[in-house]
Enzyme design. Structure first.
Site, PDB file in Angstrom:
ATOM      1  N   ASP A  61      78.051  31.091  10.435  1.00  0.00           N
ATOM      2  CA  ASP A  61      79.362  30.609  10.002  1.00  0.00           C
ATOM      3  C   ASP A  61      79.631  29.169  10.441  1.00  0.00           C
ATOM      4  O   ASP A  61      80.712  28.640  10.206  1.00  0.00           O
ATOM      5  CB  ASP A  61      80.471  31.541  10.491  1.00  0.00           C
ATOM      6  CG  ASP A  61      80.580  31.598  12.008  1.00  0.00           C
ATOM      7  OD1 ASP A  61      79.825  30.882  12.694  1.00  0.00           O
ATOM      8  OD2 ASP A  61      81.420  32.377  12.510  1.00  0.00           O
ATOM      9  N   HIS A 121      80.814  29.916  15.347  1.00  0.00           N
ATOM     10  CA  HIS A 121      80.536  30.702  16.541  1.00  0.00           C
ATOM     11  C   HIS A 121      79.083  30.517  16.978  1.00  0.00           C
ATOM     12  O   HIS A 121      78.210  30.265  16.153  1.00  0.00           O
ATOM     13  CB  HIS A 121      80.815  32.188  16.279  1.00  0.00           C
ATOM     14  CG  HIS A 121      82.255  32.477  16.009  1.00  0.00           C
ATOM     15  ND1 HIS A 121      82.744  32.670  14.723  1.00  0.00           N
ATOM     16  CD2 HIS A 121      83.313  32.580  16.835  1.00  0.00           C
ATOM     17  CE1 HIS A 121      84.045  32.892  14.792  1.00  0.00           C
ATOM     18  NE2 HIS A 121      84.414  32.842  16.064  1.00  0.00           N
ATOM     19  N   SER A 180      87.514  34.900  19.926  1.00  0.00           N
ATOM     20  CA  SER A 180      86.308  35.422  19.290  1.00  0.00           C
ATOM     21  C   SER A 180      85.040  35.081  20.053  1.00  0.00           C
ATOM     22  O   SER A 180      84.069  35.848  20.024  1.00  0.00           O
ATOM     23  CB  SER A 180      86.209  34.880  17.855  1.00  0.00           C
ATOM     24  OG  SER A 180      86.277  33.458  17.846  1.00  0.00           O
TER      25      SER A 180
END
Length: 316
Positions: free
Chosen positions: A217, A220, A52
């Site tokens: 979050d 990230h 990601s």
């Protein structure tokens, strides 16, 4: 009591640290249109593989992703257009690299000149055996190098930097991620690739400014965090393509060390580059990014229609 404490901290981390369910923005396309008519050379081809972080999870605009930042930075240094293709998959572990490598090599006419791989964090959190993780990464680098691609690997970030992770879980996460980063460096260098240490998730800036450099979050990077990441990787990316024949003044050549020692030192200091020398030896290079004051372009000229190739991004 120690086991109960760790389980409690793991449960807390799972509640407050979570990946966004929004797919990362697609940044595939051509960057550096201003250089298209300069000398008629074809565009450089840059491929992004990994998880990601490589995909740019957590930001909303394509120009904020690490792929777009590096493509625009590479175009500016090379004075040449750059075609970006990103096949990174949110949630991916190293066992997904075989599929991703197959995707970027499937068209011989569009084979990348250089590939950037960012992988490892999910291997740690999902408890993949380090030996298996390194073997899978090494195999991916070998396949790419056999096809003539230069390879730059951003090694496993320091998961102990994540703010909501408390002691002693923070210490365990830091130790496991740094051990994997060192092992990744050995495997990549042995296959002819280059590594950039993402220890402390690309330097002390993340530890000092977690609210600014991490996204909502808590896991990230934010847009500013990805810019910091791109600034750490860009010199090595340009060096792999021979665009900077002389190292910049802020670069400090530590010297030629045994691969294992170079890997251990790189894992402990963010932004450190390791490149193969001869046999069991490697060259260690440290760059003081703060002294240089450089930062890659925050915006990029991008193709109007994103590429339709590659797997669709997913949540994870």
């Amino acid at each position: 009591m120690a086991a109960v404490l760790l389980l409690t901290e793991v449960s807390h981390a799972k509640r407050v640290v979570g990946g966004s369910e929004d797919p990362p923005p697609r940044a595939d396309g051509r960057y550096g249109f201003d250089f298209s008519a300069s000398d008629g050379r074809p565009p450089l081809r840059l491929a992004f593989l990994g998880d990601s972080t490589a995909a740019g999870q957590g930001v909303h605009r394509p120009s904020q992703t690490p792929g777009a930042l590096l493509a625009s930075g590479l175009a500016a240094v090379a004075e040449r257009p750059v075609d970006l293709r990103n096949v990174a998959q949110p949630g991916a572990q190293s066992d997904d690299l075989e599929r991703q490598v197959t995707l970027v090599l499937e068209d011989p006419a569009a084979r990348p000149d250089v590939c950037v791989i960012m992988i490892g964090a999910n291997d740690v959190t999902h408890r993949m055996p380090p030996a298996q993780s390194v073997r899978l990464l090494s195999e991916a680098v070998r396949r790419l190098r056999e096809r003539g691609c230069e390879v730059v690997v951003g090694t496993c970030p320091d998961l102990g930097t994540i703010e909501p992770v408390y002691q002693p879980l923070r210490w365990i996460a830091r130790r496991l991620s740094r051990q994997l980063a060192a092992a990744q460096t050995i495997g990549v260098v042995e296959q002819g690739g280059r590594t950039v240490s993402l220890g402390d998730l690309l330097g002390p800036e993340f530890a000092a400014n977690p609210r600014e450099l991490f996204g909502p979050d808590n896991y990230h990077p934010s847009a500013e965090g990805y810019a910091t990441a791109a600034m750490a990787v860009l010199p090595t990316l340009c060096g792999a393509l021979g665009l900077w024949p002389q190292e910049p003044e802020e670069a400090r050549d530590v010297g030629i060390l045994p691969v294992a020692k170079a890997a251990a030192e790189a894992a402990a200091e963010g932004g450190t580059e390791v490149t193969a020398a001869r046999g069991p030896w490697a060259r260690l290079l440290r760059r003081d990014r703060r002294a240089s004051g450089e930062r890659p372009p925050a915006t990029a000229d991008q193709a109007e229609a994103p590429s339709s190739t590659g797997p669709p991004p997913g949540a994870g």
